[in-house]
Each structure stands twice: as structure tokens, then as C-alpha cells.
Design a protein around this motif. Structure first.
Motif, short mmCIF file in Angstrom:
data_model
loop_
_atom_site.label_atom_id
_atom_site.label_comp_id
_atom_site.label_asym_id
_atom_site.label_seq_id
_atom_site.Cartn_x
_atom_site.Cartn_y
_atom_site.Cartn_z
N PRO A 1 -5.43 26.60 88.59
CA PRO A 1 -5.21 27.35 89.83
C PRO A 1 -4.84 26.43 90.99
O PRO A 1 -4.34 26.89 92.01
CB PRO A 1 -6.56 28.02 90.09
N ILE A 2 -5.05 25.10 90.83
CA ILE A 2 -4.76 24.17 91.92
C ILE A 2 -3.26 23.91 92.03
O ILE A 2 -2.69 23.92 93.11
CB ILE A 2 -5.51 22.83 91.70
N ASP A 3 -2.63 23.68 90.89
CA ASP A 3 -1.22 23.26 90.92
C ASP A 3 -0.36 24.00 89.88
O ASP A 3 0.78 23.60 89.65
CB ASP A 3 -1.14 21.75 90.66
N ASN A 4 -0.92 25.05 89.26
CA ASN A 4 -0.23 25.78 88.19
C ASN A 4 0.08 24.90 86.98
O ASN A 4 0.93 25.24 86.16
CB ASN A 4 1.07 26.45 88.68
N GLY A 5 -0.60 23.76 86.89
CA GLY A 5 -0.27 22.82 85.82
C GLY A 5 -0.75 23.30 84.46
O GLY A 5 -1.91 23.66 84.28
N ASN A 6 0.17 23.30 83.49
CA ASN A 6 -0.16 23.55 82.09
C ASN A 6 -0.45 22.18 81.47
O ASN A 6 0.46 21.37 81.29
CB ASN A 6 1.03 24.22 81.39
N MET A 7 -1.73 21.89 81.18
CA MET A 7 -2.11 20.57 80.68
C MET A 7 -1.25 20.16 79.50
O MET A 7 -0.86 19.00 79.37
CB MET A 7 -3.59 20.58 80.28
N ASN A 8 -0.96 21.12 78.62
CA ASN A 8 -0.24 20.75 77.41
C ASN A 8 1.27 20.68 77.59
O ASN A 8 2.01 20.61 76.61
CB ASN A 8 -0.59 21.71 76.26
N ARG A 9 1.72 20.68 78.84
CA ARG A 9 3.13 20.38 79.15
C ARG A 9 3.19 19.29 80.22
O ARG A 9 4.23 19.10 80.84
CB ARG A 9 3.86 21.63 79.65
N SER A 10 2.06 18.57 80.43
CA SER A 10 1.97 17.62 81.54
C SER A 10 1.94 16.17 81.10
O SER A 10 1.85 15.28 81.95
CB SER A 10 0.71 17.92 82.37
N PHE A 11 1.99 15.90 79.80
CA PHE A 11 1.92 14.52 79.32
C PHE A 11 3.29 13.86 79.41
O PHE A 11 4.29 14.53 79.25
CB PHE A 11 1.37 14.50 77.88
N PRO A 12 3.35 12.56 79.71
CA PRO A 12 2.25 11.60 79.84
C PRO A 12 1.50 11.65 81.16
O PRO A 12 0.60 10.84 81.37
CB PRO A 12 2.96 10.25 79.68
N MET B 1 2.35 22.65 61.13
CA MET B 1 2.82 23.31 62.35
C MET B 1 4.18 22.81 62.82
O MET B 1 4.50 21.64 62.73
CB MET B 1 1.79 23.05 63.44
N THR B 2 4.93 23.75 63.38
CA THR B 2 6.18 23.45 64.06
C THR B 2 6.00 23.88 65.51
O THR B 2 5.46 24.94 65.77
CB THR B 2 7.34 24.27 63.44
N GLU B 3 6.45 23.06 66.44
CA GLU B 3 6.35 23.41 67.85
C GLU B 3 7.68 23.94 68.35
O GLU B 3 8.74 23.45 67.96
CB GLU B 3 5.95 22.18 68.69
N ILE B 4 7.61 24.93 69.26
CA ILE B 4 8.87 25.40 69.86
C ILE B 4 9.21 24.62 71.12
O ILE B 4 10.30 24.70 71.62
CB ILE B 4 8.83 26.92 70.17
N ASP B 5 8.24 23.86 71.63
CA ASP B 5 8.42 23.24 72.94
C ASP B 5 7.51 22.01 73.00
O ASP B 5 6.49 22.04 73.67
CB ASP B 5 8.05 24.29 74.01
N ALA B 6 7.86 20.94 72.26
CA ALA B 6 6.92 19.82 72.06
C ALA B 6 6.87 18.83 73.22
O ALA B 6 5.99 18.00 73.28
CB ALA B 6 7.28 19.08 70.77
N VAL B 7 7.83 18.92 74.15
CA VAL B 7 7.88 17.94 75.25
C VAL B 7 6.68 18.12 76.17
O VAL B 7 6.36 19.23 76.57
CB VAL B 7 9.20 18.08 76.04
#
Ligand code: ZN
Length: 333
Positions: free
Chosen positions: A106-117, A188-194
Motif C-alpha cells: 500500500p506504500i508504493d504499489n510495489g509487487n515484491m515479485n516484480r521488484s528484483f534486483p 513451472m513455466t513463468e509468463i513474466d519472469a523479469v
């Protein structure tokens, strides 16, 4: 380069100290209601001498509960006498999202699993990702990240790893998946691995294992039991916790291509035509989307593009164009 600034996160635990420590990853976050305040991310370290390190996370997405339920319990009960090496437990990785009960922060709308590195000079979510990337992931030999479907998806309970270029690394990950002994095990196959934590761990050569255990923004008794038993099994399999793996039969599944996924092209009310785990033939209608703005309109049919079983489905009763409606998987072995 700004990304190489030191992390602003300070752990209140010592990762090299024997015994059990319950503490925090403290991340300064100055805001209206707390001028010099911090985000206090709970962390537990259980260490007993040298040996492998397991890095265990839940709450990467804040509305998925089997992982946190398993990991708060593990942190409370794991006895260092039964440990050889180190177990680092972060039961609610995206803690602001977890506290809000939402997938993203809720702070920054950040999706942790799209935030790496991540970024040490970025948003709160990016700073947490950066800390995992540079401080925690390098410590891990085995990295286990719990997921479930969250508020918008529901899955058959499975443990998973990715197919990898490095077949030795892949084999270690699939062996850990097998040890977890969920009812289903997924290649597993990812549709959006970045930007995924998974990808960050795998690129460091770590044995990375994940799950999808139910969903719908809650948990079930069965899926929590699977999570608790499974994580102990993986720690035993890795030689970090004493005792034999409690194996049970698992059905291996494969997601061979993008044909696994079906997406809504219309808004409306969804009618699932197949329940989770049921067999589906190529071309079979798996869901119908009913227009609701007026009566007298035919529903839009969503058809499977491969044969297999229904591994995941959209959860809430209403869908929007672009929502993932269904995920198919193919039984193997
Ligand atoms: Zn998730």
C-alpha cells in the motif's frame, strides 16, 4: 552507481550467532504518522554451527496465507538442537502488503515479485528486494518462497521449481520439490519472469523452490497442513533439520507452454465449468463469462488450448478483460 549504496535496512539479529533469535529487518520509512519511523519486518534466525543455510519466505505477496501460517509456526517451534546449519525465516517478506492484506504494497504499489534486483535508493518495496538480493540470498544454499493464489486465483496445492539451463541445479530443485510431498509437484513455466525473486535466486545458482497452495485470499486446513509438513520435509531433505522426510505420493505436472493460460477478453460474471484438479480435454469449455449489463446476451466461452487438468482458476465471481481465467497443467509420469 546509486544501486550500490549500502542497504538502509538494519537487521536486529546476528546471522552468525548460534541459537534462536527473533528480531526485525528495520527499514527507515519517514511518513506523516511516524516522522523517523521504520518498517519492522519480522525475521527469525535459528542456527546451530556450520552447515547449509535455508532462506524461507512467505508473504512475498501480502494476501497469501499458507506460507506465513507455516513460517510463523516454524519460527516459534524450531529447536536449534534439531538443526545443523542455519534457518533464516522471513514469514512476511512484503510486510506492508501483508499487514494490509493486499498482493502489493500500500506504500508504493510495489509487487515484491516484480521488484528484483531492487534498489537501495528506491521505494520501500525496492529496498526490501535489494536487501534480499545483496544480503540474504547470498547466504542461502536452499531458498524456499511460499505462494498461494491470493485474492484473485485459486490453485490445486503444488510445490514447484523451474526448468533451468543448469541441469544439476534443476535436479536439486526438483528433488527438494519431491521431498516437500505436496499432492501435486510442478515443473513451472513463468509468463513474466523479469524481476522475480525466483529468477534472482536461480541466477545466483541457488536451489530455489516455491509453491502455489490454494488461494482466494485465505487458507484451508488442508493446505496449511501441506505447507507445515512440506517445509519440514524440505529442511530434512537438505540435512538442516534432523529426521526422515515424510514422503507421500505426489502427481507431477508440467506447464509446457503459454497455451496453459487463458485470459478473459470481456468483463462479466464468471461461471467455472470445471473444478480444480478435474481433467480437461483440448477445446473443452473451462469457463463462461456472462455479460451482466443487460439480459438476453449469450455468455462468452473460454476453451482450454491443451489437454490436462485444471491447475488454477480465477477466484472472485466477477472478472475483467485481461484477468487470468484458468491455468492448465499436464500430468507427467
Ligand atoms: Zn504469490
Amino acid at each position: 552507481m546509486s544501486a550500490l549504496r549500502p542497504s538502509p535496512i538494519t537487521p536486529t539479529v546476528d546471522f552468525e550467532r548460534d541459537g534462536v533469535q527473533h528480531g526485525f529487518l528495520r527499514l527507515p520509512y519517514s511518513r506523516d504518522d511516524s516522522a523517523w519511523g521504520s518498517v519492522m519486518i519480522p525475521v527469525c534466525v535459528v542456527r546451530n554451527g556450520k552447515g547449509s543455510t535455508a532462506l524461507l519466505t512467505g508473504g512475498n505477496h501480502g494476501d497469501e496465507y499458507e506460507g506465513p501460517l507455516a513460517l510463523y509456526e516454524l519460527a516459534r517451534t524450531l529447536d536449534p538442537k534439531n538443526v545443523s546449519g542455519t534457518v533464516i525465516i522471513v514469514p512476511a517478506m512484503n510486510y506492508p502488503a501483508f499487514r494490509a492484506g493486499t498482493r502489493t504494497s500500500p506504500i508504493d504499489n510495489g509487487n515484491m515479485n516484480r521488484s528484483f534486483p531492487g534498489r537501495s535508493d528506491g521505494t520501500v518495496t525496492q529496498k526490501i528486494a535489494d536487501y534480499f538480493q545483496r544480503e540474504l540470498l547470498p547466504r542461502g544454499d536452499i531458498v524456499f518462497d511460499f505462494h498461494s493464489g491470493g485474492k484473485t486465483l485459486d490453485f490445486v496445492p503444488f510445490c514447484a521449481a523451474h526448468t533451468l539451463q543448469d541441469k544439476a541445479q534443476e535436479a536439486k530443485a526438483f528433488a527438494a520439490v519431491e521431498a516437500f510431498s505436496a499432492p501435486f509437484s510442478m515443473r513451472m513455466t513463468e509468463i513474466d519472469a523479469v524481476g522475480m525473486y525466483d529468477t534472482a535466486a536461480e541466477e545466483m545458482g541457488k536451489v530455489f523452490v516455491t509453491t502455489e497452495l490454494g488461494g482466494g485470499g485465505t487458507s484451508r486446513a488442508e493446505t496449511v497442513r501441506i505447507a507445515r509438513r512440506g517445509i519440514l520435509n524440505v529442511l530434512r531433505h537438505a540435512g538442516i533439520v534432523d529426521g526422515a522426510v515424510e514422503k507421500s505420493r505426489t502427481q507431477w505436472l508440467d506447464m509446457p507452454s503459454g497455451d496453459c493460460f487463458a485470459f478473459a477478453e470481456d468483463d462479466g460474471m464468471i461461471e467455472t465449468m470445471v473444478d480444480l484438479g478435474e481433467p480437461v480435454e483440448d477445446g473443452q469449455v473451462v469457463a463462461r463469462i456472462h455479460p451482466v449489463g443487460r439480459t438476453g446476451q449469450a455468455p462468452r466461452e473460454i476453451r482450454a488450448r491443451m489437454s490436462g487438468l485444471l491447475a488454477a482458476r480465477h477466484f472472485p465471481g466477477l472478472v475483467k478483460a485481461g484477468d487470468c481465467v484458468s491455468v492448465m497443467a499436464m500430468a507427467v509420469r
